[in-house]
Design an enzyme around this catalytic site. Structure first.
Site, PDB file in Angstrom:
ATOM      1  N   GLU A 294      54.796  47.907   1.009  1.00 20.04           N
ATOM      2  CA  GLU A 294      53.594  48.549   0.481  1.00 20.04           C
ATOM      3  C   GLU A 294      53.357  48.058  -0.947  1.00 20.04           C
ATOM      4  O   GLU A 294      54.214  48.209  -1.812  1.00 20.04           O
ATOM      5  CB  GLU A 294      53.767  50.068   0.485  1.00 20.04           C
ATOM      6  CG  GLU A 294      52.501  50.760   0.053  1.00 20.04           C
ATOM      7  CD  GLU A 294      52.620  52.276   0.084  1.00 20.04           C
ATOM      8  OE1 GLU A 294      53.616  52.795  -0.456  1.00 20.04           O
ATOM      9  OE2 GLU A 294      51.714  52.919   0.643  1.00 20.04           O
TER      10      GLU A 294
ATOM     11  N   LYS B 199      53.709  70.591  -8.919  1.00 15.12           N
ATOM     12  CA  LYS B 199      54.197  69.576  -9.881  1.00 15.12           C
ATOM     13  C   LYS B 199      53.300  68.359  -9.751  1.00 15.12           C
ATOM     14  O   LYS B 199      53.448  67.549  -8.838  1.00 15.12           O
ATOM     15  CB  LYS B 199      55.644  69.226  -9.518  1.00 15.12           C
ATOM     16  CG  LYS B 199      56.532  68.725 -10.649  1.00 15.12           C
ATOM     17  CD  LYS B 199      56.046  67.542 -11.407  1.00 15.12           C
ATOM     18  CE  LYS B 199      56.564  66.212 -10.970  1.00 15.12           C
ATOM     19  NZ  LYS B 199      55.883  65.101 -11.695  1.00 15.12           N
TER      20      LYS B 199
ATOM     21  N   CYS C 284      47.691  55.437   0.388  1.00 18.00           N
ATOM     22  CA  CYS C 284      48.735  55.279   1.411  1.00 18.00           C
ATOM     23  C   CYS C 284      48.130  54.892   2.752  1.00 18.00           C
ATOM     24  O   CYS C 284      48.828  54.347   3.603  1.00 18.00           O
ATOM     25  CB  CYS C 284      49.536  56.565   1.540  1.00 18.00           C
ATOM     26  SG  CYS C 284      48.478  57.983   1.739  1.00 18.00           S
TER      27      CYS C 284
ATOM     28  N   GLU D 105      54.943  63.219   2.869  1.00 18.82           N
ATOM     29  CA  GLU D 105      53.886  62.245   3.167  1.00 18.82           C
ATOM     30  C   GLU D 105      54.196  61.022   2.310  1.00 18.82           C
ATOM     31  O   GLU D 105      54.139  61.098   1.087  1.00 18.82           O
ATOM     32  CB  GLU D 105      52.501  62.789   2.774  1.00 18.82           C
ATOM     33  CG  GLU D 105      52.093  64.047   3.492  1.00 18.82           C
ATOM     34  CD  GLU D 105      51.875  63.858   4.971  1.00 18.82           C
ATOM     35  OE1 GLU D 105      51.834  62.695   5.438  1.00 18.82           O
ATOM     36  OE2 GLU D 105      51.779  64.873   5.670  1.00 18.82           O
TER      37      GLU D 105
HETATM   38  P1  NDP Z   1      56.431  58.807  -6.689  1.00 20.78           P
HETATM   39  O1  NDP Z   1      57.272  59.046  -5.496  1.00 20.78           O
HETATM   40  O2  NDP Z   1      56.999  58.038  -7.796  1.00 20.78           O
HETATM   41  O3  NDP Z   1      55.941  60.172  -7.337  1.00 20.78           O
HETATM   42  C1  NDP Z   1      55.314  61.191  -6.631  1.00 20.78           C
HETATM   43  C2  NDP Z   1      55.596  62.508  -7.298  1.00 20.78           C
HETATM   44  O4  NDP Z   1      56.992  62.784  -7.212  1.00 20.78           O
HETATM   45  C3  NDP Z   1      55.253  62.539  -8.782  1.00 20.78           C
HETATM   46  O5  NDP Z   1      54.817  63.834  -9.126  1.00 20.78           O
HETATM   47  C4  NDP Z   1      56.596  62.234  -9.417  1.00 20.78           C
HETATM   48  O6  NDP Z   1      56.701  62.678 -10.748  1.00 20.78           O
HETATM   49  C5  NDP Z   1      57.525  63.010  -8.506  1.00 20.78           C
HETATM   50  N1  NDP Z   1      58.913  62.576  -8.528  1.00 20.78           N
HETATM   51  C6  NDP Z   1      59.422  61.382  -8.932  1.00 20.78           C
HETATM   52  N2  NDP Z   1      60.767  61.388  -8.794  1.00 20.78           N
HETATM   53  C7  NDP Z   1      61.115  62.593  -8.280  1.00 20.78           C
HETATM   54  C8  NDP Z   1      62.355  63.196  -7.921  1.00 20.78           C
HETATM   55  N3  NDP Z   1      63.520  62.564  -8.052  1.00 20.78           N
HETATM   56  N4  NDP Z   1      62.350  64.454  -7.421  1.00 20.78           N
HETATM   57  C9  NDP Z   1      61.177  65.104  -7.248  1.00 20.78           C
HETATM   58  N5  NDP Z   1      59.990  64.606  -7.611  1.00 20.78           N
HETATM   59  C10 NDP Z   1      59.937  63.348  -8.102  1.00 20.78           C
HETATM   60  O7  NDP Z   1      55.102  58.178  -6.117  1.00 20.78           O
HETATM   61  P2  NDP Z   1      53.839  57.729  -6.950  1.00 20.78           P
HETATM   62  O8  NDP Z   1      53.370  58.821  -7.839  1.00 20.78           O
HETATM   63  O9  NDP Z   1      54.182  56.416  -7.541  1.00 20.78           O
HETATM   64  O10 NDP Z   1      52.752  57.614  -5.799  1.00 20.78           O
HETATM   65  C11 NDP Z   1      52.558  56.457  -5.095  1.00 20.78           C
HETATM   66  C12 NDP Z   1      53.279  56.519  -3.742  1.00 20.78           C
HETATM   67  O11 NDP Z   1      52.863  57.645  -3.012  1.00 20.78           O
HETATM   68  C13 NDP Z   1      52.944  55.340  -2.872  1.00 20.78           C
HETATM   69  O12 NDP Z   1      54.108  54.769  -2.354  1.00 20.78           O
HETATM   70  C14 NDP Z   1      52.123  55.922  -1.720  1.00 20.78           C
HETATM   71  O13 NDP Z   1      52.213  55.299  -0.517  1.00 20.78           O
HETATM   72  C15 NDP Z   1      52.593  57.302  -1.651  1.00 20.78           C
HETATM   73  N6  NDP Z   1      51.549  58.167  -1.161  1.00 20.78           N
HETATM   74  C16 NDP Z   1      51.636  58.655   0.106  1.00 20.78           C
HETATM   75  C17 NDP Z   1      50.640  59.433   0.617  1.00 20.78           C
HETATM   76  C18 NDP Z   1      50.727  60.018   1.974  1.00 20.78           C
HETATM   77  O14 NDP Z   1      50.010  60.958   2.258  1.00 20.78           O
HETATM   78  N7  NDP Z   1      51.574  59.556   2.847  1.00 20.78           N
HETATM   79  C19 NDP Z   1      49.454  59.776  -0.171  1.00 20.78           C
HETATM   80  C20 NDP Z   1      49.482  59.239  -1.486  1.00 20.78           C
HETATM   81  C21 NDP Z   1      50.509  58.465  -1.948  1.00 20.78           C
HETATM   82  P3  NDP Z   1      56.339  61.652 -11.957  1.00 20.78           P
HETATM   83  O15 NDP Z   1      54.895  61.408 -11.859  1.00 20.78           O
HETATM   84  O16 NDP Z   1      56.719  62.406 -13.157  1.00 20.78           O
HETATM   85  O17 NDP Z   1      57.147  60.408 -11.714  1.00 20.78           O
END
Ligand code: NDP
Length: 485
Positions: A383, A177, A286, A252
């Site tokens: 963050e 996804k 991140c 993550e």
């Molecule tokens: P989100 O948590 O909003 O989204 C991540 C993914 O989860 C997207 O595909 C999103 O879909 C999906 N998603 C959103 N809501 C749900 C739900 N209720 N159930 C299941 N899936 C869901 O994060 P961002 O895309 O905004 O990414 C940024 C964040 O990711 C930052 O906080 C960053 O720190 C973290 N991050 C962490 C990393 C790590 O390795 N620790 C690496 C990279 C980022 P949709 O796009 O449709 O909203």
């Protein structure tokens, strides 16, 4: 290839429109223009993908292939990624707004990931345990089952690869996804997986809203394993949704990592190298070293050098070869950084460079450096996920460790020092999953990556990732009596 303007879903290895025909426009952050129209999956598409994945898993398709054969398929995926590297890099640069040089590196790193796990296929195995009972006790590593792999928009192809490659090599079907903002390279990856020989029912790629597609995947009892990268709050919601089925989850999540610069360090090198460790990927990383802790005797000189290098960063069109920092992913994401800059000013921090919105199309923001920051301020605790660095002075090793640890996260970080004993003491004392000494690099394909505290659960990369995509089974073969000699 990058000029394709329409993308279907991939459901059980086959490209097709969403069941309800829904489409969404995907935009280019550097221009705000529509880059492609993409099918938007919904619950019926999730059902189809999981139906195929579960049936394939139950029939032993892929899972029963010899590990070496699965490894060979993954090696072909790596080859295809390299063959299409330039197209993929341009597509990623345009869709995610990242500098083309960074995008090329990421496609290469995605190929490295498939190569690494191709080689790992037959090197991750069980054990024989010497038990007291007469017989043979064998610990097996078995594939866990259909895996839902949910990825964010900041490193779309790379993070997808970190999940898809280890999940597949262990024999699991995958449903990927991608983030709604950046589905394009994930869809290309899905095509390449099928071209390389992963059985069609074991490959689905479903762009669609997280609240619909992500949630339906996590809630479905056919999903054996969820691997998620994204925001900490989303990770917490996923844990709750997964709880009734006791679905395995690894996460993550966010970070607020510290780059700790001691006065005894080669602080000039740290000042020259650290701007890209905060502002790379426009700060949407991140692992960003968004808190820079500097020992007081070198604080002012460090700030001067760090700020000079930051001002010199080239913020420009992602497709320009000289660009070092591209736009943020969206205007909304830029707004978050601008709000934090306002908050920082209210809290008493001082902006010494950047923070300006350039007069051009796209979600650009000049990298911003805040000084006079106290670690208790919200800009230092939360963050921001944008190009904002907080510089915080400290006195001595004890305070450095206390400040580095005084955040809810524990993902990454750096220590700059020329004192080996100090490097050992401080690296043991900082509670974070990944640390570098005299370097700002966090991620290596061969080593475990993941966080302490609210930065996550479990590890990706290296051989450690494989444990998360397998179940451990213990089988005792009773010999009836002790073997005769
Ligand atoms: P989100 O948590 O909003 O989204 C991540 C993914 O989860 C997207 O595909 C999103 O879909 C999906 N998603 C959103 N809501 C749900 C739900 N209720 N159930 C299941 N899936 C869901 O994060 P961002 O895309 O905004 O990414 C940024 C964040 O990711 C930052 O906080 C960053 O720190 C973290 N991050 C962490 C990393 C790590 O390795 N620790 C690496 C990279 C980022 P949709 O796009 O449709 O909203």
């Amino acid at each position: 290839m990058s000029d394709r303007s329409r993308y279907d879903l991939i459901v059980a290895g086959v490209a097709r429109p969403a069941a309800d025909g829904a489409m969404v426009a995907v935009r280019e952050p550097a221009t705000g223009q529509v880059l492609a129209e993409v099918a938007r999956a919904g619950a019926p598409d999730v059902d189809d993908a999981l139906g195929a994945a579960a049936a394939a898993f139950d029939a032993g398709v892929w899972a029963d292939e010899p590990a070496t054969a699965r490894g060979r398929v993954l090696a072909r995926v790596a080859g295809l990624l390299r063959e299409h590297a330039e197209d993929l890099a341009r597509l990623e640069a345009r869709n995610a707004g990242k500098p083309i040089g960074d995008a090329r590196w990421e496609v290469g790193a995605a190929a490295d990931t498939f190569e690494y796990y191709a080689g790992a296929a037959d090197k991750f195995f069980g054990e024989v345990v010497p038990v007291a009972d007469p017989g043979l006790d064998v610990v097996l590593r078995e594939p866990v089952g259909p895996c839902a792999l949910i990825v964010p928009w900041n490193f779309p192809l790379l993070i997808a690869s970190w999940k898809v490659a280890p999940a597949l090599v262990c024999g699991n079907p995958v449903v990927l996804k991608p983030a709604s903002l950046t589905p394009l390279t994930a869809l290309r990856l899905g095509e390449l997986l099928v071209d390389a020989g992963v059985p069609a029912p074991c490959v689905s790629v479903l762009p669609g809203p997280g609240s619909v597609v992500g949630d339906a995947l996590v809630a479905d009892p056919r999903v054996a394993k969820v691997s998620f990268t994204g925001e900490t709050a989303t990770g917490a919601a996923i844990l709750q949704t997964a709880a009734p089925n006791i679905t395995r989850v690894s996460l993550e999540l966010g970070g607020k990592s510290a780059c700790v610069v001691f006065a005894d360090a080669d602080w000039r090198r740290a000042a020259a190298e650290t701007p890209l460790a905060v502002f790379g990927n426009a700060g949407q990383d991140c692992c960003a070293r968004s808190r820079i802790l500097v020992e007081r005797p070198v604080h002012d000189a460090f700030v001067e050098a760090f700020t000079a290098r930051t001002r010199a960063l080239r913020v420009d069109d992602p497709l320009d070869e000289r660009t070092e920092v591209g736009p943020l992913i969206s205007d909304a994401q830029r707004r978050v950084s601008l709000d934090y800059l306002e908050l920082g000013a209210q809290e008493g921090a001082r902006l010494v460079c950047g923070g300006r919105v350039p007069e051009r199309a796209g979600s650009f923001l000049e990298p911003a450096v805040l000084v006079d920051v106290d670690n208790r301020m919200r800009v230092a605790q939360e963050e921001i996920f944008g190009p904002v660095a907080c510089v915080i002075p400290f006195d001595g090793e004890e305070e450095a460790v206390r400040l580095a640890n005084d955040v809810p996260y524990g993902l990454s970080g750096s220590i700059w020092t020329s004192d080996l004993g100090r490097a050992i003491r401080v690296s043991r004392a900082i509670r974070t999953g990944v640390l570098s000494v005299n370097s700002n690099r966090s991620v290596r394909t061969e080593t475990p990556f993941g966080g302490f505290k609210r930065s996550g659960l479990g590890r990706e990369l290296g051989m450690h990732a494989l444990a998360h995509y397998t179940e451990v089974k213990n089988v005792f073969f009773c010999s009836g009596s002790r073997p005769a000699r």
